[in-house]
Every structure is written in structure tokens, then in C-alpha cells.
Design a protein around this motif. Structure first.
Motif, PDB file in Angstrom:
ATOM      1  N   ASP A   1     -25.315 -12.676 -39.782  1.00 54.35           N
ATOM      2  CA  ASP A   1     -25.276 -13.619 -40.906  1.00 54.35           C
ATOM      3  C   ASP A   1     -24.770 -14.986 -40.454  1.00 54.35           C
ATOM      4  OD1 ASP A   1     -25.027 -14.984 -43.216  1.00 54.35           O
ATOM      5  OD2 ASP A   1     -23.522 -13.669 -44.133  1.00 54.35           O
ATOM      6  N   PRO A   2     -25.679 -15.971 -40.320  1.00 55.73           N
ATOM      7  CA  PRO A   2     -25.228 -17.295 -39.858  1.00 55.73           C
ATOM      8  C   PRO A   2     -24.288 -17.975 -40.852  1.00 55.73           C
ATOM      9  CG  PRO A   2     -27.642 -17.233 -40.100  1.00 55.73           C
ATOM     10  CD  PRO A   2     -27.100 -15.938 -40.628  1.00 55.73           C
ATOM     11  N   ALA A   3     -24.214 -17.439 -42.081  1.00 54.96           N
ATOM     12  CA  ALA A   3     -23.332 -18.035 -43.088  1.00 54.96           C
ATOM     13  C   ALA A   3     -22.031 -17.250 -43.229  1.00 54.96           C
ATOM     14  CB  ALA A   3     -24.061 -18.101 -44.437  1.00 54.96           C
ATOM     15  N   ARG A   4     -21.747 -16.373 -42.293  1.00 52.74           N
ATOM     16  CA  ARG A   4     -20.492 -15.604 -42.348  1.00 52.74           C
ATOM     17  C   ARG A   4     -19.294 -16.569 -42.285  1.00 52.74           C
ATOM     18  NH1 ARG A   4     -20.103 -11.548 -37.853  1.00 52.74           N
ATOM     19  NH2 ARG A   4     -17.938 -12.045 -37.440  1.00 52.74           N
ATOM     20  N   PRO A   5     -18.123 -16.110 -42.767  1.00 54.12           N
ATOM     21  CA  PRO A   5     -16.966 -17.003 -42.749  1.00 54.12           C
ATOM     22  C   PRO A   5     -16.681 -17.519 -41.328  1.00 54.12           C
ATOM     23  CG  PRO A   5     -16.483 -15.003 -43.977  1.00 54.12           C
ATOM     24  CD  PRO A   5     -17.828 -14.797 -43.347  1.00 54.12           C
TER      25      PRO A   5
ATOM     26  N   GLY B   1     -34.463 -34.874 -36.547  1.00 56.53           N
ATOM     27  CA  GLY B   1     -34.752 -33.670 -37.317  1.00 56.53           C
ATOM     28  C   GLY B   1     -33.586 -32.712 -37.342  1.00 56.53           C
ATOM     29  N   VAL B   2     -33.746 -31.650 -38.148  1.00 59.27           N
ATOM     30  CA  VAL B   2     -32.736 -30.590 -38.182  1.00 59.27           C
ATOM     31  C   VAL B   2     -33.422 -29.229 -38.158  1.00 59.27           C
ATOM     32  CG1 VAL B   2     -30.870 -31.818 -39.378  1.00 59.27           C
ATOM     33  CG2 VAL B   2     -32.622 -30.637 -40.727  1.00 59.27           C
ATOM     34  N   MET B   3     -32.693 -28.239 -37.689  1.00 59.73           N
ATOM     35  CA  MET B   3     -33.147 -26.854 -37.730  1.00 59.73           C
ATOM     36  C   MET B   3     -32.196 -26.085 -38.635  1.00 59.73           C
ATOM     37  SD  MET B   3     -32.452 -23.616 -36.428  1.00 59.73           S
ATOM     38  CE  MET B   3     -31.700 -23.606 -34.810  1.00 59.73           C
ATOM     39  N   ILE B   4     -32.783 -25.366 -39.600  1.00 57.61           N
ATOM     40  CA  ILE B   4     -31.988 -24.604 -40.564  1.00 57.61           C
ATOM     41  C   ILE B   4     -32.492 -23.162 -40.498  1.00 57.61           C
ATOM     42  CG2 ILE B   4     -31.125 -24.591 -42.942  1.00 57.61           C
ATOM     43  CD1 ILE B   4     -32.541 -27.268 -43.426  1.00 57.61           C
ATOM     44  N   HIS B   5     -31.746 -22.292 -39.847  1.00 57.08           N
ATOM     45  CA  HIS B   5     -32.173 -20.882 -39.741  1.00 57.08           C
ATOM     46  C   HIS B   5     -31.233 -20.042 -40.586  1.00 57.08           C
ATOM     47  CE1 HIS B   5     -33.533 -17.083 -38.069  1.00 57.08           C
ATOM     48  NE2 HIS B   5     -32.317 -16.807 -37.670  1.00 57.08           N
ATOM     49  N   TYR B   6     -31.736 -19.481 -41.677  1.00 53.70           N
ATOM     50  CA  TYR B   6     -30.868 -18.792 -42.633  1.00 53.70           C
ATOM     51  C   TYR B   6     -31.524 -17.570 -43.243  1.00 53.70           C
ATOM     52  CZ  TYR B   6     -33.835 -21.255 -45.910  1.00 53.70           C
ATOM     53  OH  TYR B   6     -34.941 -21.697 -46.598  1.00 53.70           O
TER      54      TYR B   6
ATOM     55  N   LEU C   1     -28.469 -27.384 -38.882  1.00 55.30           N
ATOM     56  CA  LEU C   1     -27.795 -27.532 -40.163  1.00 55.30           C
ATOM     57  C   LEU C   1     -27.570 -26.137 -40.736  1.00 55.30           C
ATOM     58  CD1 LEU C   1     -28.881 -30.054 -42.948  1.00 55.30           C
ATOM     59  CD2 LEU C   1     -28.062 -27.786 -43.491  1.00 55.30           C
ATOM     60  N   ASN C   2     -26.361 -25.846 -41.125  1.00 53.36           N
ATOM     61  CA  ASN C   2     -26.040 -24.538 -41.705  1.00 53.36           C
ATOM     62  C   ASN C   2     -25.855 -24.720 -43.210  1.00 53.36           C
ATOM     63  OD1 ASN C   2     -24.821 -22.172 -42.593  1.00 53.36           O
ATOM     64  ND2 ASN C   2     -23.693 -21.878 -40.681  1.00 53.36           N
ATOM     65  N   PRO C   3     -26.773 -24.170 -44.022  1.00 50.36           N
ATOM     66  CA  PRO C   3     -26.683 -24.408 -45.475  1.00 50.36           C
ATOM     67  C   PRO C   3     -25.583 -23.588 -46.140  1.00 50.36           C
ATOM     68  CG  PRO C   3     -28.513 -22.940 -45.004  1.00 50.36           C
ATOM     69  CD  PRO C   3     -27.927 -23.324 -43.667  1.00 50.36           C
ATOM     70  N   ARG C   4     -24.941 -22.732 -45.348  1.00 47.39           N
ATOM     71  CA  ARG C   4     -23.832 -21.881 -45.805  1.00 47.39           C
ATOM     72  C   ARG C   4     -24.239 -20.829 -46.826  1.00 47.39           C
ATOM     73  NH1 ARG C   4     -18.466 -25.225 -46.456  1.00 47.39           N
ATOM     74  NH2 ARG C   4     -17.520 -23.466 -45.391  1.00 47.39           N
ATOM     75  N   PHE C   5     -25.511 -20.431 -46.749  1.00 48.56           N
ATOM     76  CA  PHE C   5     -25.929 -19.194 -47.414  1.00 48.56           C
ATOM     77  C   PHE C   5     -27.042 -18.637 -46.546  1.00 48.56           C
ATOM     78  CE2 PHE C   5     -28.016 -22.797 -49.553  1.00 48.56           C
ATOM     79  CZ  PHE C   5     -29.338 -22.542 -49.250  1.00 48.56           C
ATOM     80  N   SER C   6     -27.302 -17.351 -46.690  1.00 46.36           N
ATOM     81  CA  SER C   6     -28.372 -16.749 -45.905  1.00 46.36           C
ATOM     82  C   SER C   6     -28.854 -15.508 -46.628  1.00 46.36           C
ATOM     83  CB  SER C   6     -27.880 -16.383 -44.505  1.00 46.36           C
ATOM     84  OG  SER C   6     -27.293 -15.098 -44.521  1.00 46.36           O
ATOM     85  N   THR C   7     -29.907 -14.906 -46.080  1.00 44.82           N
ATOM     86  CA  THR C   7     -30.426 -13.684 -46.713  1.00 44.82           C
ATOM     87  C   THR C   7     -30.011 -12.445 -45.940  1.00 44.82           C
ATOM     88  OG1 THR C   7     -32.506 -13.601 -45.467  1.00 44.82           O
ATOM     89  CG2 THR C   7     -32.468 -14.967 -47.453  1.00 44.82           C
ATOM     90  N   SER C   8     -29.162 -12.635 -44.925  1.00 47.25           N
ATOM     91  CA  SER C   8     -28.787 -11.475 -44.119  1.00 47.25           C
ATOM     92  C   SER C   8     -27.712 -10.668 -44.816  1.00 47.25           C
ATOM     93  CB  SER C   8     -28.281 -11.925 -42.753  1.00 47.25           C
ATOM     94  OG  SER C   8     -27.853 -10.798 -42.031  1.00 47.25           O
ATOM     95  N   GLY C   9     -27.936  -9.385 -44.959  1.00 45.80           N
ATOM     96  CA  GLY C   9     -26.922  -8.515 -45.566  1.00 45.80           C
ATOM     97  C   GLY C   9     -25.966  -7.983 -44.520  1.00 45.80           C
ATOM     98  N   PHE C  10     -26.232  -8.277 -43.274  1.00 46.91           N
ATOM     99  CA  PHE C  10     -25.452  -7.701 -42.173  1.00 46.91           C
ATOM    100  C   PHE C  10     -24.587  -8.788 -41.554  1.00 46.91           C
ATOM    101  CE2 PHE C  10     -26.176  -3.375 -40.539  1.00 46.91           C
ATOM    102  CZ  PHE C  10     -25.173  -3.298 -39.595  1.00 46.91           C
TER     103      PHE C  10
END
Ligand SMILES: *Cc1c(COP(=O)(O)O)cnc(C)c1O
Length: 365
Positions: A134-138, A159-164, A121-130
Motif C-alpha cells: 500500500d503506497p498510502a500506508r502510514p 510531469g508526475v507519476m501517481i501509482h496508487y 506524487l502520492n495522493p495518500r489513498f490507494s486501492t491496495s488492501g494489503f
């Protein structure tokens, strides 16, 4: 025993300290912790790690197989895309398989019906500044977010895996983002048996509020009524290895340069990719730029300071050489591949792997 440089040196005392923190977090929070092998796969130290962690997670068939064979315990299989010729072997090693997309679940889900199945599951935000990480990149290809597509998967996953997160040492940021996940996806997550929150939480770092993290994870798990997993890579092994190198030449080109028997591109590639400098000694009056021995002009580890002028043959120890470092070493320029050595808790150092010309030759044909 003198070991020929270059070599990576794993410090078992430091590793045990990290592992004790992982174990404390598991006990306090009820979350399970799986080692992310893409960050660190030096399997000679798995005997120590195994007692403190629940198993491994992977990004490919080979990592998955290594986790099953060398670590054991619970083995999660994730890959951005499985191939037809891999899927049955992958399912054979895995306790749970996590598909990256609804289409991969459609394609292969039925064959994995006898093991745990999940979706990223991609929550469409992340903490990566790079951007690169960044898994939430466009237009990200990493995971599903559309509620219709998630609902279409509902009956086939447990289940789901959310890596952000990415080296996130800010607990409050972690907590607020988890609030968002609960708000946006809570009703869906309540229907599942497990949720993995991925890696990237820097909870083994100096001063990290471990108790608050444990409480927050426990509250999350209680609210959703399922098992929480964490997939620490960097946090598991941060500060547990050095790269040991020797000075081969010293140049004065308007600046003092020490050339060492290693290379940032071949042996610490992540620093080059993310434009960071190596952690070098910084005490003393004598400043040098520490540079690699490849013909790449920018093969530079960074600036170091030393108590005495450097001379040919001096040893330099470069810190933080475990995560995303040993897994990325390569044969660029044919530079000697660093050996792997272990400093045991009684201080003795043993060599566990060295590489030869034959290994270089046989990496190509
Ligand atoms: C990279 C990755 C991890 C590990 O991340 P760290 O930042 O090293 O903790 C865990 N899970 C997934 C899905 C990943 O892609």
C-alpha cells in the motif's frame, strides 16, 4: 519436444489477446502504455509486445537498462532512490526520469535537465488492501504530497507519476479516485505536460468496461491538457503463463499430498507473501494438496482436484505464472530453477532458457 519440468510456459496467443486490449485502450483514450518491468521482464516475448505498447518503466538501474536494450521505444526511469554512482548511467538510458522525492530531485535534477523530469506524487489513498503493497500506508516513503514541496519542484519537472492502484478491477472506484486526484491536485497537474497514472488497473480482466475507462482517461487528459501514461504490469500479462510441474511422490497423511518438482517459495513467491493459493485444476473427484519439494513445512501450492488419481510423473499445470512470478524466482533449497518455454501461436513449444548447476553455483561465491 518434451521439456524437463519445472518450466514456465508463456502462451503467445494469450499474450497477443492482452496486447490487443492494451492497444485498443491506447487508441480509444490517447493514453500511452509502458510495461512495468518489475512485474514482468521475460524479454524473449518483447518482440511481440513491442508493437502494442509504447515502451517500459522501471524501478532500478538494471530494469531500466533491460528496457532500453531489449524493448526500446520510450524508456522511463523510476527508482525509490538513485545512488551517486548510478545516476549518470541511468540518465543515459532514459527518456524521462522520475524522482521519488524532492531531495533526490534537488540532488540529481540538474544532471537530467536535457531529458524529461518528473516527480512521484502520492495522493495518500490507494486501492491496495494489503499493507505491504500500500503506497498510502502510514509514513509512506513513496512520493511527495505536500503542495509546498510539489510547488518547489514545479520549475524543474514536466510531469508526475501517481501509482496508487493495485489489481483494481472496479472501474467506478478508479473513476471516483481520479475525481479526488483532480480535486486535490488538478491545478498543479494543469501546469504539467504529462501525468502517469501508474499501474494496477485490471483492464484486461474479464468483463472490464474498457470503453468507460478510455472515456474517463480521455476526459482527464482533456481537462489537464497533457499526455496521460499508464504503466500496466499485471494487466499486460495476466493469464499468459503457467508453471509446469511433475509429481514426484504421493503421501497419505490423513490427507492426500502430491509433492511436485517445484516450490512455492522458490518459483511462485508472491503467493506465499500475500497468502494466496495457486490456481490449480479444480475438476474431478480426486482431491490432493499440491506441495513443493523444499524443506519449508508450509511449502504448499494449494488444493487441486483431478479426474483420475494422480500417479508419479503426472504433469500439473499451475495457472497465472507470469506477473510477479518469473521475476521473483530464486535458488532457495537449490531446487532446479524452472526453464522458460514459449508456446507459439501455431501451438509449437520451444525452450528459450534453461538453468544449470553452474547458474546456481555462480549466484553465490
Ligand atoms: C508496480 C508498479 C507498476 C505496475 O503495477 P501493476 O499492478 O503490475 O500494474 C506500475 N508503476 C509503478 C510505479 C509501480 O510501482
Amino acid at each position: 519436444m518434451t521439456i524437463q519440468t519445472p518450466y514456465y510456459l508463456m502462451d503467445m496467443a494469450a499474450l497477443r489477446r492482452n496486447m490487443e486490449t492494451v492497444a485498443r485502450l491506447r487508441e480509444m483514450s490517447g493514453a500511452k502504455a509502458l510495461l512495468a518491468l518489475k512485474c514482468f521482464a521475460t524479454w524473449s516475448v518483447f518482440d511481440l509486445m513491442r508493437d502494442y505498447m509504447d515502451g517500459t518503466t522501471s524501478s532500478s538501474l538494471y530494469e531500466l537498462r533491460l528496457g532500453r536494450e531489449k524493448f526500446g521505444k520510450e524508456t522511463h526511469a523510476y527508482s525509490v532512490a538513485w545512488a551517486d554512482h548510478e545516476i549518470d548511467e541511468a540518465i543515459g538510458y532514459a527518456d524521462k526520469i522520475i524522482f521519488n522525492s524532492l531531495s533526490q530531485l534537488d540532488r540529481f535534477g540538474e544532471r537530467a535537465a536535457h531529458i524529461g523530469r518528473g516527480l512521484r506524487l502520492n495522493p495518500r489513498f490507494s486501492t491496495s488492501g494489503f499493507d505491504l503493497a500500500d503506497p498510502a500506508r502510514p509514513f509512506s516513503r513513496l512520493g511527495e504530497w505536500d503542495m509546498d514541496r510539489l510547488s518547489a519542484a514545479r520549475d524543474r519537472i514536466d510531469g508526475v507519476m501517481i501509482h496508487y492502484n493495485c489489481e483494481n478491477s472496479d472501474f467506478d472506484l478508479f473513476s471516483t479516485q481520479l475525481d479526488r486526484i483532480e480535486g486535490d491536485f488538478g491545478a498543479f497537474l494543469k501546469q504539467l505536460d504529462w501525468v502517469s497514472l501508474g499501474g494496477g488497473i485490471h483492464f484486461t480482466g474479464e468483463g472490464y468496461p474498457l470503453d468507460r475507462l478510455a472515456d474517463r482517461l480521455k476526459a482527464f487528459s482533456d481537462r489537464l491538457g497533457g499526455q496521460v501514461y499508464l504503466e500496466p504490469g499485471e494487466a499486460s500479462i495476466t493469464g499468459t503463463a503457467t508453471l509446469e510441474v511433475s509429481v514426484l511422490d504421493i503421501l497419505d497423511v490423513g490427507k492426500q499430498i502430491a509433492i511436485v518438482d517445484s516450490s512455492i517459495e522458490a518459483h511462485m513467491l508472491d503467493l506465499l507473501i500475500y497468502r494466496e493459493t495457486a490456481k490449480l485444476p479444480q475438476t474431478g473427484a480426486h482431491a490432493y494438496q499440491i506441495a513443493g519439494k523444499t524443506c519449508l513445512a508450509g511449502d504448499i501450492f494449494g488444493e487441486g482436484r483431478f479426474p483420475k488419481p494422480l500417479t508419479i510423473g503426472d504433469r500439473i499445470s499451475i495457472a497465472d505464472a507470469a506477473g510477479y512470478t518469473m521475476v521473483k524466482k530464486n535458488w532457495f533449497n537449490g531446487v532446479n530453477m524452472p526453464s522458460i518455454a514459449i508456446r507459439d501461436e501455431d501451438g509449437t513449444i520451444r525452450l528459450v532458457r534453461s538453468f544449470t548447476y553452474d547458474d546456481y553455483r555462480d549466484s553465490l561465491s
